[in-house]
Scaffold this motif. Structure first.
Motif, PDB file in Angstrom:
ATOM      1  N   ASP A  10     -28.786  10.421  37.198  1.00 56.12           N
ATOM      2  CA  ASP A  10     -27.522   9.795  37.658  1.00 56.12           C
ATOM      3  C   ASP A  10     -27.013   9.321  36.343  1.00 56.12           C
ATOM      4  O   ASP A  10     -27.530   8.286  35.776  1.00 56.12           O
ATOM      5  CB  ASP A  10     -27.341   8.682  38.753  1.00 56.12           C
ATOM      6  CG  ASP A  10     -25.870   8.106  39.018  1.00 56.12           C
ATOM      7  OD1 ASP A  10     -24.753   8.841  38.248  1.00 56.12           O
ATOM      8  OD2 ASP A  10     -25.532   7.356  39.896  1.00 56.12           O
ATOM      9  N   ASP A  40     -24.250   7.830  35.294  1.00 52.54           N
ATOM     10  CA  ASP A  40     -23.249   6.609  35.437  1.00 52.54           C
ATOM     11  C   ASP A  40     -24.212   5.569  35.326  1.00 52.54           C
ATOM     12  O   ASP A  40     -24.081   4.549  34.675  1.00 52.54           O
ATOM     13  CB  ASP A  40     -22.614   6.657  36.701  1.00 52.54           C
ATOM     14  CG  ASP A  40     -21.234   7.341  36.815  1.00 52.54           C
ATOM     15  OD1 ASP A  40     -20.873   7.913  35.688  1.00 52.54           O
ATOM     16  OD2 ASP A  40     -20.775   7.648  37.943  1.00 52.54           O
ATOM     17  N   GLU A  41     -25.559   5.514  35.977  1.00 49.86           N
ATOM     18  CA  GLU A  41     -26.510   4.503  36.215  1.00 49.86           C
ATOM     19  C   GLU A  41     -26.926   4.100  34.487  1.00 49.86           C
ATOM     20  O   GLU A  41     -27.241   2.794  34.313  1.00 49.86           O
ATOM     21  CB  GLU A  41     -27.723   4.918  36.867  1.00 49.86           C
ATOM     22  CG  GLU A  41     -28.713   3.692  37.134  1.00 49.86           C
ATOM     23  CD  GLU A  41     -29.790   4.110  37.938  1.00 49.86           C
ATOM     24  OE1 GLU A  41     -30.966   3.422  38.063  1.00 49.86           O
ATOM     25  OE2 GLU A  41     -29.797   5.097  38.808  1.00 49.86           O
ATOM     26  N   ARG A  55     -16.901  10.153  36.905  1.00 54.12           N
ATOM     27  CA  ARG A  55     -17.766   9.373  37.477  1.00 54.12           C
ATOM     28  C   ARG A  55     -18.972  10.438  38.404  1.00 54.12           C
ATOM     29  O   ARG A  55     -18.436  11.565  38.539  1.00 54.12           O
ATOM     30  CB  ARG A  55     -17.173   8.231  38.355  1.00 54.12           C
ATOM     31  CG  ARG A  55     -16.388   7.470  37.872  1.00 54.12           C
ATOM     32  CD  ARG A  55     -17.049   6.722  36.545  1.00 54.12           C
ATOM     33  NE  ARG A  55     -16.247   5.629  35.863  1.00 54.12           N
ATOM     34  CZ  ARG A  55     -16.634   4.960  34.843  1.00 54.12           C
ATOM     35  NH1 ARG A  55     -17.856   4.974  34.447  1.00 54.12           N
ATOM     36  NH2 ARG A  55     -15.767   4.090  34.383  1.00 54.12           N
ATOM     37  N   HIS A  56     -19.931   9.685  38.882  1.00 50.02           N
ATOM     38  CA  HIS A  56     -21.076  10.349  39.572  1.00 50.02           C
ATOM     39  C   HIS A  56     -21.427  11.662  39.189  1.00 50.02           C
ATOM     40  O   HIS A  56     -21.675  12.804  39.839  1.00 50.02           O
ATOM     41  CB  HIS A  56     -20.385  10.528  41.015  1.00 50.02           C
ATOM     42  CG  HIS A  56     -19.769   9.313  41.720  1.00 50.02           C
ATOM     43  ND1 HIS A  56     -20.463   8.143  41.654  1.00 50.02           N
ATOM     44  CD2 HIS A  56     -18.425   8.872  41.963  1.00 50.02           C
ATOM     45  CE1 HIS A  56     -19.836   7.140  42.314  1.00 50.02           C
ATOM     46  NE2 HIS A  56     -18.401   7.636  42.258  1.00 50.02           N
ATOM     47  N   GLN A  60     -24.196  14.215  37.561  1.00 52.05           N
ATOM     48  CA  GLN A  60     -25.596  14.292  37.298  1.00 52.05           C
ATOM     49  C   GLN A  60     -25.817  15.307  36.370  1.00 52.05           C
ATOM     50  O   GLN A  60     -25.233  16.098  35.858  1.00 52.05           O
ATOM     51  CB  GLN A  60     -26.224  15.041  38.336  1.00 52.05           C
ATOM     52  CG  GLN A  60     -25.819  14.305  40.193  1.00 52.05           C
ATOM     53  CD  GLN A  60     -26.973  13.120  40.240  1.00 52.05           C
ATOM     54  OE1 GLN A  60     -27.951  13.299  39.863  1.00 52.05           O
ATOM     55  NE2 GLN A  60     -26.322  11.887  40.520  1.00 52.05           N
TER      56      GLN A  60
END
Length: 423
Positions: A274, A276-277, A303-304, A306
């Motif tokens: 991910d 974003d993380e 966002r989100h 992969q």
């Protein structure tokens, strides 16, 4: 070695000269002696024929009539029946070569020649043979010196090359000598020098990269630990300890990644993660530093997402870009995410003056820096990005925009049919 080669060559030449020279001397001595004897025999036969012809022609046979046919070094005695011996020339002293011939009219002709004439001729022959042998020895010595230098000089060079390798100078010389065996040794030494040079470069690079990449995380970890020592609130201690543990894990991942890249930069451990993380983790880690500098760091975009890569390596690339903006940029730093084709892109930009025009694409080269910094951070970041199949580019110089391109599709796994067959 040079002296041994010269001595061995000279010994061989002397043996050859001794064997063939002695044989030649013996043969020439016998040839000269036989030639002298044949000359005396021929002279006696010739005189006997002249005497026979004069007797048959009823001419006088005396010394004055026969003197011209006799050589000045020869002495002849002619004995006629009932007459006194006729002597022609001077009788030689000492050892002589003689020949006696009986004529058809009963006369006896004896011719003598001093053996000293043969000795002089043999001496001249020996002198010529000696001079030729001396020239052969001189030529052999010169050739031996040349050959010894041709063999010993390369060995000296190879020894110096090996000594330089042992002293830490891995520069290959790329020098060849025209002797296959010596050239083979030179090839091996040059290949070893190149390998040692690559190893030393990798070690220096690893040390520089580790020093640069661990500096900021260790500083942040020290700050966390100091905050723990300055508070008595269990909740704050727990929170800071968890953050510190996370940073320790990241440090471990950084060290492993650096070691992996030092062995083989192409080796990666890409997974789908991910994005974003990772970005939020970097924002949380760098906000205190930016807040202390009176600046801000924000994120925006899609966002989100992969992406495919190593999370720790991607975090290190973003950390290098964020730190670069903190040191050389100005204003707010923005992290924007977008999608282009099959790639996820993270753009890092700030409001500073940007990359100087004289640097341009060289900004990713090691030791290249716009200010007083090591010039290692961006080079390491590019290597980390490329290790997992991504890339890091300078999209815009002023204001600066760096783009981290990551694949969104996992790499295809090789099946049994795709693997090469070992025959």
């Amino acid at each position: 070695m040079r002296r041994r080669l010269i001595q061995s060559t000279l010994a061989v030449v002397l043996v050859v000269i001794a064997v063939f020279g002695v044989s030649l001397v013996i043969v020439e001595t016998r040839t000269i002696s036989n030639s002298a004897q044949e000359r005396v025999d021929s002279e006696a036969l010739r005189l006997a024929s002249i005497v026979d012809s004069r007797i048959l022609a009823a001419e006088n046979v005396n010394a004055s009539a026969l003197r011209n046919p006799v050589s000045k070094d020869q002495y002849a005695v002619i004995r006629l029946p009932g007459q006194a011996p006729i002597e022609i020339g001077t009788k030689p002293q000492g050892d002589v070569i003689h020949a006696t011939q009986q004529g058809e009219e009963g006369e006896t002709v004896t011719v003598q020649e001093p053996r000293s004439a043969v000795t002089r001729e043999v001496g001249r022959t020996l002198l010529i043979i000696g001079l030729v042998a001396l020239l052969a020895v001189v030529a052999a010595v010169l050739l031996a010196i040349r050959q010894a230098n041709k063999l010993s000089s390369p060995l000296t060079d190879l020894a110096e090359t090996a000594e330089r390798l042992g002293s830490g100078d891995p520069r290959p010389r790329h020098k060849r000598y025209g002797v296959p065996e010596l050239d083979r040794v030179a090839d091996v030494l040059d290949a070893s020098a190149e390998r040692i040079g690559r190893m030393l470069t990798a070690e220096r690079r690893l040390a520089a990269d580790a020093s640069h990449q661990l500096r900021t995380p260790l500083t942040a970890l020290s700050m966390r630990l100091e905050e723990i020592t300055l508070t008595d609130d269990p909740d704050i201690v727990k929170e800071e300890a968890n953050v510190a543990l996370t940073q320790v894990e990241r440090l471990t991942d950084v060290v492993e990644r650096l070691l992996t890249n030092s062995r083989d930069p192409r080796t990666g451990s890409a997974v789908t993660f991910d994005l974003d993380e990772v970005i939020q983790q970097q924002l949380a880690e760098w906000r205190p530093a930016y807040r202390s500098a009176g600046r801000a760091i924000v994120s925006s975009g899609k966002r989100h997402l992969q992406a495919v890569g190593t999370p720790g390596a991607v975090a290190q690339v973003l950390a290098a870009l964020i730190e670069n903006s903190l040191m050389h940029g100005g204003g707010t730093v923005a992290l924007r995410t977008r999608v282009t084709g099959n790639q996820a892109v993270v753009e890092v930009t700030d409001e500073g003056p940007g990359v100087p025009a004289d640097l341009g694409a060289r900004i990713f080269e090691r030791t290249i820096s716009g200010r007083n910094s090591t010039g290692i951070g961006l080079a390491v970041a590019r290597d980390l990005a490329e290790a997992d199949g991504g890339r890091l580019e300078l999209l815009q110089a002023q204001p600066p925009v760096f783009g981290l391109f990551l694949s969104r599709t996992p790499p295809a796994r090789k099946t049994a049919e795709d693997r090469p067959t070992v025959r």
